[in-house]
Scaffold this motif. Structure first.
Motif, PDB file in Angstrom:
ATOM      1  N   ASP A   1      -2.265 -33.289   0.298  1.00 21.39           N
ATOM      2  CA  ASP A   1      -2.581 -34.528   1.013  1.00 21.39           C
ATOM      3  C   ASP A   1      -1.314 -35.283   1.395  1.00 21.39           C
ATOM      4  O   ASP A   1      -1.216 -35.850   2.491  1.00 21.39           O
TER       5      ASP A   1
ATOM      6  N   ARG B   1      -7.673 -18.827   2.171  1.00 24.99           N
ATOM      7  CA  ARG B   1      -8.135 -20.126   1.698  1.00 24.99           C
ATOM      8  C   ARG B   1      -9.330 -19.881   0.786  1.00 24.99           C
ATOM      9  O   ARG B   1     -10.486 -20.064   1.161  1.00 24.99           O
TER      10      ARG B   1
ATOM     11  N   TYR C   1      -5.069 -23.426  -1.492  1.00 22.10           N
ATOM     12  CA  TYR C   1      -6.531 -23.494  -1.412  1.00 22.10           C
ATOM     13  C   TYR C   1      -7.008 -24.743  -0.673  1.00 22.10           C
ATOM     14  O   TYR C   1      -8.045 -24.735  -0.002  1.00 22.10           O
ATOM     15  N   ASP C   2      -6.270 -25.865  -0.760  1.00 28.01           N
ATOM     16  CA  ASP C   2      -6.705 -27.085  -0.076  1.00 28.01           C
ATOM     17  C   ASP C   2      -5.739 -27.483   1.037  1.00 28.01           C
ATOM     18  O   ASP C   2      -5.666 -28.653   1.410  1.00 28.01           O
TER      19      ASP C   2
END
Length: 517
Positions: A184, A392, A424-425
Motif C-alpha cells: 500500500d 498473484r 500476493y497483494d
C-alpha cells in the motif's frame, strides 16, 4: 551479488648480462614515454576516439536517439566515485509504448578504458545483481574484479529503474522514506512508476544506452539477477547482441514460487557441505559431527533466538530469520566464508554474541534477499520482482506454497517460506510467470554456473543456456562453492576474459575445476 576479491598481478623480471646498459637505456626511455602518455589518474593521454553507432533503437523520437548525447562529467556521488569516474544521465521514455510521453533520467557511471584507442572494443555494461543493486555505487565497489578488462573496454554501469538515482521507488512510511512499509505504501508514494520498472523496461533502456555509448552491439556482464536482464535483452534485440556474459545465472524456466523451493534446497545443501567440512577439519566445530547434528543444533539455536534475540551491535538484535539469512550470506562466499562462519556461530552459541555473524553478513552485503536490504534495495527488489512476476496466489495456494518451502530445508525453510507473500497483494499486474529469453539468431552468449551455488542453483545455468537457443547459449561449468565464480576461479576468469576480448567461446562441455573438484 558479487564480492570483491584481489586481482592477480604479474611483474616481469630484469635482464642481466652484456646488454644490461642497453636494457637500462631502453627502460628509461620507455618510462619517460609512458609518463608522457598518461595523466595523473593513469589514463592514456592519447587523444580519445569516441565511437558512434548507426543503429538507433526503432520507434523512439529522434530527440532521444540521434538528438541525444551523453554529457559525462565528474561524479559527485557516491564519494568513492569522485576520482577516476565520469557520470551522466540518459533520457529514456517512462513508457516505451508511449515514446513521445514522459521521460526519465537513467543514472550512468563510467570508468574509461586505459588501453590504446586501436585496441578498444567499446563499452562493457555491468549489472551486479539484485534486483535492487545500484550500479552507480557498485562500479567503484567492485572495480577490482573487472579492472583487467579496462585495457579493452570502458566499464559502464547504471542504476536500473526503481533503484538509486533512477526513478527510485518509495515504499516507506513517507515519500522520503527509503524503507519498506508494504504494498500500500508503494502504491501511495510510487504508484505512477510501478508499472514501468520491470526488467523488460530496463532491457529497453539498455538498448538506448548501447546506442548512445556508440556501440553497434551490446557488450554486457550480468551477475545473478543481471543474467535475467541480459537474457531478456537478448530476446528483445538478438541482432544487437555482442559479447554477453551471464554469470551465476537465474533459472528462466521457474516461476517465483518454484525459485523459492530450488533456492532453499541449494542453500541447505551448501550448509550441509559446510557442516561436513566443519566436523572433519575445524576443532570444536560449533555445528557438531555432521549435517544431521548441525540441523538439530541450528534448530535449537533458532528456537532460542526466536524467544530472545541476541545482541548484534549498533542497537540491533539477531532473531531466527536473521540467523538464517546471515548464515546464507557467508555461504555465498564459498569456502572463503566457512572459517569465519564457524567462528561467528561459536560466538553466538557459546556467548550469545551475534555481532560477528551480523557484521560478517553486513560486510558481504547480499542484496538478493529482501530480508537483508541495503538502502532502498528492499523496496526496489519487491517492486521489480512483482512487476516481472504475474503470480498473484490466493490464500489457499499461499498456505500450500509456504508449507512446501518450509519443508524443503530444516535450517532455512522457515525464513525462506515468508517469501511466498512477496507479491500476493501487489496493486499492479506483473508481466509473465517466467521471462522470455529465447534469442534465436543472436551471437553466442556465455552462461556461467557454479555447481555449489547456494543462491542461483546450478541447474538454472543449464536451463538458461538451453532456453537462449541452439547456437546461442554456451554453458561454462565451474565446480565451485559460493554464489558466483568470477574472478575467484582462475579457469573461469581466463575463459570469460578471452571471450570478452576475442569473442571466442569455450568448447561445449567445458568444466572449470575448483573447490568442489
Amino acid at each position: 551479488m558479487s564480492d570483491a576479491h584481489p586481482i592477480r598481478s604479474r611483474r616481469p623480471g630484469l635482464s642481466v648480462g652484456a646488454r644490461i646498459i642497453a636494457v637500462v637505456v631502453l627502460a628509461v626511455i620507455g618510462a619517460i614515454s609512458a609518463w608522457l602518455q598518461h595523466d595523473a589518474r593513469g589514463r592514456s593521454a592519447e587523444p580519445r576516439t569516441e565511437f558512434t553507432a548507426s543503429n538507433p533503437p526503432s520507434g523512439l523520437p529522434t530527440a532521444l536517439t540521434t538528438g541525444q548525447h551523453l554529457h559525462w562529467s565528474r561524479c559527485t556521488s557516491p564519494p568513492t566515485a569522485r576520482t577516476g569516474y565520469d557520470c551522466a544521465a540518459m533520457k529514456a521514455p517512462l513508457d516505451y509504448r508511449k515514446p513521445d510521453g514522459r521521460t526519465i533520467d537513467v543514472a550512468l557511471i563510467r570508468r574509461k578504458a586505459t588501453g590504446p584507442n586501436a585496441r578498444r572494443i567499446g563499452s562493457l555494461v555491468l549489472n551486479f545483481g539484485g534486483p535492487g543493486v545500484s550500479g552507480v555505487s557498485g562500479l567503484p565497489e567492485f572495480l577490482n574484479q573487472y579492472e583487467p578488462l579496462l585495457d579493452r573496454y570502458d566499464l559502464v554501469s547504471f542504476d536500473p529503474r526503481g533503484v538509486g538515482a533512477t526513478i527510485p521507488v518509495r515504499c516507506g512510511k513517507t515519500a522520503d522514506d527509503s524503507g519498506y512499509d508494504g504494498a500500500d505504501a508503494c502504491e501511495e508514494h510510487s504508484g505512477a512508476l510501478l508499472p514501468y520498472i520491470g526488467t523488460s523496461h530496463t532491457a529497453r533502456d539498455l538498448d538506448l544506452m548501447r546506442y548512445l555509448l556508440g556501440d553497434e552491439r551490446l557488450h554486457y556482464f550480468g551477475v545473478s539477477y543481471g543474467t535475467a536482464l541480459g537474457a531478456v535483452y537478448a530476446h528483445l534485440y538478438p541482432s544487437h547482441v555482442g559479447r554477453l556474459v551471464l554469470e551465476a545465472s537465474v533459472d528462466p524456466t521457474e516461476d517465483l514460487d518454484e525459485e523459492q523451493v530450488s533456492q532453499v534446497k541449494a542453500v541447505q545443501a551448501a550448509f550441509d557441505r559446510f557442516a561436513a567440512h566443519c566436523a572433519a577439519r575445524i576443532r570444536h566445530c560449533p555445528t557438531g559431527d555432521g549435517p544431521e547434528e548441525a540441523a538439530r543444533r541450528m534448530a535449537r539455536l533458532a528456537d532460542r533466538l526466536e524467544k530472545k534475540p541476541a545482541p548484534a551491535g549498533g542497537g540491533r538484535n539477531l532473531d531466527a530469520d536473521d540467523l538464517a539469512y546471515a548464515v546464507s550470506d557467508h555461504l555465498d562466499l564459498g569456502t572463503d566464508g566457512w572459517s569465519p562462519l564457524a567462528k561467528a556461530l561459536t560466538a553466538l552459541i557459546d556467548h550469545n554474541d551475534g555481532r560477528p555473524l551480523s557484521k560478517g553478513a553486513d560486510d558481504i552485503g547480499s542484496a538478493d534477499r529482501a530480508a537483508t536490504p541495503r538502502d532502498d534495495s528492499h523496496a526496489a527488489l519487491t517492486a521489480i520482482t512483482c512487476a516481472d512476476s504475474s503470480l498473484r496466489p490466493d490464500f489457499e495456494r499461499l498456505d500450500r506454497d509456504k508449507a512446501r518451502v518450509k519443508a524443503a530445508s530444516p535450517v532455512f525453510g522457515a525464513a525462506w517460506s515468508t517469501g511466498v507473500y512477496l507479491c500476493y497483494d501487489w496493486p499492479f499486474d506483473g508481466e509473465r510467470a517466467t521471462p522470455q529469453v529465447n534469442a534465436d539468431g543472436a551471437a553466442p552468449v556465455l552462461v556461467v554456473g557454479g555447481t555449489g551455488d547456494p543462491t542461483t542453483p546450478y541447474p538454472g545455468a543449464r536451463h538458461m543456456a538451453r532456453a537462449l537457443g541452439d547456437g546461442v547459449g554456451v554453458l561454462l561449468t565451474a565446480e565451485e562453492e559460493g554464489h558466483g565464480t568470477y574472478p575467484q576461479n582462475r579457469c573461469v576468469t581466463e575463459t570469460v576474459d578471452q571471450y570478452l576480448r576475442t569473442g571466442r567461446t569455450p568448447a561445449p562441455g567445458t568444466v572449470c575445476r575448483g573447490s568442489m573438484s
